[in-house]
Scaffold this active site. Structure first.
Site, PDB file in Angstrom:
ATOM      1  N   GLU A 225       0.820  -1.214   0.000  1.00 32.14           N
ATOM      2  CA  GLU A 225       0.000   0.000   0.000  1.00 32.14           C
ATOM      3  C   GLU A 225       0.852   1.261   0.000  1.00 32.14           C
ATOM      4  OE1 GLU A 225      -2.794  -0.260   3.186  1.00 32.14           O
ATOM      5  OE2 GLU A 225      -3.957  -1.868   2.255  1.00 32.14           O
TER       6      GLU A 225
ATOM      7  N   HIS B  55     -10.270   1.658   0.320  1.00 22.56           N
ATOM      8  CA  HIS B  55     -10.698   0.807   1.433  1.00 22.56           C
ATOM      9  C   HIS B  55     -12.214   0.621   1.488  1.00 22.56           C
ATOM     10  CE1 HIS B  55      -6.571   1.384   2.769  1.00 22.56           C
ATOM     11  NE2 HIS B  55      -6.759   0.440   3.655  1.00 22.56           N
TER      12      HIS B  55
END
Length: 353
Positions: free
Chosen positions: A202, A235
């Site tokens: 990420e 997310h």
């Protein structure tokens, strides 16, 4: 205004934009950093040129940068769903499959930056790896200082964890140095996901690859708050699985998603700040891993704790010290001036110095 070699225009003292790129042909505007002097020789990049990298943002650069970041974010999230499965996300088989796809996308993510650089014609002084925070200069401070700063922010939760831990300090040290402990951790797929794979991939995709594309058009300060939007929206895919497995009410799931978006966006801004200030990828990765381990501070538990006054005092102290130390502990002087990503813009302010 004068004219440099190969048809490039320049303003005295400012690095000219290169015009022989696909981007300039498409938008009819000169873009790119042509690091050449009037004799056509490659000029050596010096720290004195820190404020002379960009004279103006060319038309269309921001659209190209934003679309590139959006495509990269979609590729990362989409890679999680190439495997069809009726199992939940925490099942070891699902985690292993997702490791494969997300590591492939992450390994290919530097190509997005390279393609963006070639398409726009931007030719920065630092190498592609340096722009992505993969470099040796200032590595030791980059490993230690940002993590210490994050631990200061979590001073209250750490004190609370220490008070509630049944182990003594010596017992804790024995556990940490015990190979069996790390063997158990490395064999746990969820631990690997939360502490290793997710932080590394990420931060590589959403910070190291996106910030070099956003900084030239938005500037460091704006990029710090723009980049986390891609991270926060990415997310939202958790909503799909929560709804799919009916893990709560619809309203509860969406409220949880909004909270997670807010939390991850703030955290993303913090790690983006660290990346730009230090010019290193390792700091954001370690801070991400630490925050994944700590989780969101359990304020409710702290309020009900027998030693709540002591714990809450450390909560407040940690926040105050964090803001006092935020700039000193991320001073670019510790990590080598100029930090590579800061060479992509002329609007530095206090972020890059």
């Amino acid at each position: 205004m004068g004219y440099g070699p190969a048809g490039t225009s320049r303003i005295d003292g400012v690095i000219p934009w290169r015009q022989n790129s696909l981007f300039s042909a498409a938008f009819q505007t000169p873009v790119g950093f042509a690091m050449k002097d009037d004799d056509g020789l490659t000029a050596e990049f010096r720290s004195t040129q820190l404020h002379a990298n960009v004279s103006a943002v060319p038309d269309g650069l921001c659209w190209v940068s934003i679309l590139s970041c959006l495509l990269l974010a979609c590729s990362y999230v989409g890679s999680l769903y190439v495997w069809k499965s009726d199992l939940p996300r925490d099942h070891p088989a699902v985690i292993k499959r997702r490791f494969t796809s997300v590591l492939i996308v992450s390994a290919l993510s530097p190509l997005f930056v390279w393609a963006w650089k070639e398409f726009t014609g931007i030719q920065p002084g630092p190498s592609l790896l340096a722009l992505m925070g993969i470099r040796l200069e200032g590595l030791i401070p980059a490993i230690i200082l940002p993590l210490l700063l994050t631990m200061v922010l979590f001073l209250g939760p750490l004190i609370q964890l220490t008070m509630d831990c049944p182990w003594g300090f010596i017992d804790g040290i024995k556990v940490v140095v015990d190979p069996c402990f790390w063997t158990l951790c490395l064999s746990d797929m969820r631990w690997l996901r939360n502490q290793v794979v997710a932080p590394l991939t990420e931060e590589l995709v959403f910070r190291a690859c996106m910030l070099p594309m956003l900084v030239p058009c938005a500037g460091p300060s704006t990029a710090i708050f723009t980049c986390p939007l891609f991270f926060g929206v990415a997310h939202f895919h958790h909503v799909i699985e929560l709804l799919r497995f009916r893990q709560g009410t619809v309203s509860g799931i969406f409220l949880s998603a909004v909270f997670q978006f807010s939390y991850t966006a703030v955290f993303g801004a913090y790690t983006a700040f660290i990346f730009i200030r230090t010019g290193h990828l390792v700091g954001p990765v370690l801070c991400h891993s630490f925050c994944n381990y700590m989780g969101f501070p359990a304020l409710g538990t702290a309020l009900d704790h027998p030693n709540r006054l002591t714990i809450l005092s450390f909560y407040v102290l940690g926040v105050v010290l964090f803001f006092l130390l935020l700039f000193p502990m991320t001073d670019p002087l510790f990590y080598g001036l100029p930090t590579p990503v800061c060479t992509l813009t002329s609007t530095h302010g206090s972020i890059c110095s």
